[in-house]
Design an enzyme around this catalytic site. Structure first.
Site, short mmCIF file in Angstrom:
data_model
loop_
_atom_site.label_atom_id
_atom_site.label_comp_id
_atom_site.label_asym_id
_atom_site.label_seq_id
_atom_site.Cartn_x
_atom_site.Cartn_y
_atom_site.Cartn_z
N LYS A 9 35.18 40.46 38.11
CA LYS A 9 35.96 39.74 39.09
C LYS A 9 35.21 39.44 40.54
O LYS A 9 33.60 39.97 40.24
CB LYS A 9 37.35 39.84 39.43
CG LYS A 9 38.41 39.69 38.47
CD LYS A 9 39.14 39.86 39.53
CE LYS A 9 41.46 40.11 37.86
NZ LYS A 9 42.42 40.27 38.52
N TYR A 49 45.04 31.77 34.07
CA TYR A 49 46.36 32.18 34.17
C TYR A 49 47.67 31.14 34.32
O TYR A 49 48.36 31.86 34.90
CB TYR A 49 46.11 32.79 36.07
CG TYR A 49 44.68 34.29 36.21
CD1 TYR A 49 45.36 35.40 36.15
CD2 TYR A 49 43.49 33.72 36.75
CE1 TYR A 49 44.49 36.31 35.60
CE2 TYR A 49 43.17 34.88 36.74
CZ TYR A 49 43.72 35.95 36.08
OH TYR A 49 42.70 37.61 36.23
N ASN A 112 40.29 42.95 42.70
CA ASN A 112 40.82 44.03 41.93
C ASN A 112 40.38 44.23 40.82
O ASN A 112 40.12 44.79 40.08
CB ASN A 112 42.36 44.01 41.51
CG ASN A 112 42.63 43.71 40.85
OD1 ASN A 112 42.09 42.26 40.23
ND2 ASN A 112 44.33 43.14 40.38
N HIS A 115 39.47 42.21 35.39
CA HIS A 115 40.72 41.05 34.22
C HIS A 115 40.78 42.36 33.03
O HIS A 115 39.79 42.75 32.32
CB HIS A 115 40.79 40.49 33.70
CG HIS A 115 41.65 39.51 33.58
ND1 HIS A 115 42.97 39.14 33.57
CD2 HIS A 115 41.62 39.38 31.72
CE1 HIS A 115 43.79 38.98 32.36
NE2 HIS A 115 42.66 39.21 31.20
N GLU A 126 42.52 34.57 24.85
CA GLU A 126 41.69 34.43 26.13
C GLU A 126 40.36 34.73 25.70
O GLU A 126 39.32 34.10 26.57
CB GLU A 126 41.89 35.81 26.74
CG GLU A 126 43.28 35.97 27.58
CD GLU A 126 43.39 37.16 28.12
OE1 GLU A 126 42.99 38.16 28.12
OE2 GLU A 126 44.91 37.21 29.17
#
Ligand code: GDP
Length: 137
Positions: A9, A49, A112, A115, A126
């Protein structure tokens, strides 16, 4: 053998720890079969998402995921989906087990670091979102 999608990320890309995170995967029996650095648009992030569209944090999530480039990867190996989740640690880095990627590199529940697909079925969706078949080697 399974394949799963991993994303480094924007927070981790900005911290210049792409190599350190990739090393966690390679050192734990996962192989990188596809990899690209990409700037997501709002529409890309919203689509990716989509399952979280109704959640109160959806806007923040899209904002964060488009705040800088990300690195998308396809990881391959035995039990790749579960192994990646284990290496990542809990969604909230404060709850992530010591030695996991999120415990070591993440600051907060939105920033965070990584993913990872949560099931084999979602991994396929994905992976197709980011990669063409000829990019997976
Ligand atoms: P993951 O599979 O561990 O990434 O977690 P989820 O699929 O449940 O959520 C997707 C992403 O949404 C997480 O990685 C977080 O970045 C973000 N997220 C989840 N819950 C929250 C929350 O309560 N607040 C905020 N700001 N972001 C959240």
């Amino acid at each position: 053998m399974e394949r799963t999608l991993s994303i480094i990320k924007p927070d981790a890309v900005a911290k210049n720890v792409i190599g350190k995170i990739v090393d966690r995967f390679e050192s734990n029996g996962l192989r990188i079969v596809g990899m690209k650095k990409i700037q997501l648009s709002k529409s890309d992030a919203g689509k990716f998402y989509e399952v979280h569209a109704g959640r109160p944090f959806f806007g923040e999530l899209v904002e964060f995921m488009t705040s800088g480039p990300v690195v998308a990867m396809v990881l391959e190996g035995e039990n790749a989906v579960a192994k990646n989740r284990e290496l990542m640690g809990a969604t909230n880095p404060k709850e992530a087990e010591a030695g996991t990627i999120r415990a070591d590199f993440a600051q907060s529940i939105d920033a965070n670091a990584v993913h990872g697909s949560d099931s084999l079925e979602n991994a396929k969706i994905e992976i197709d979102f980011f990669f063409a078949g000829r990019e997976l080697l």
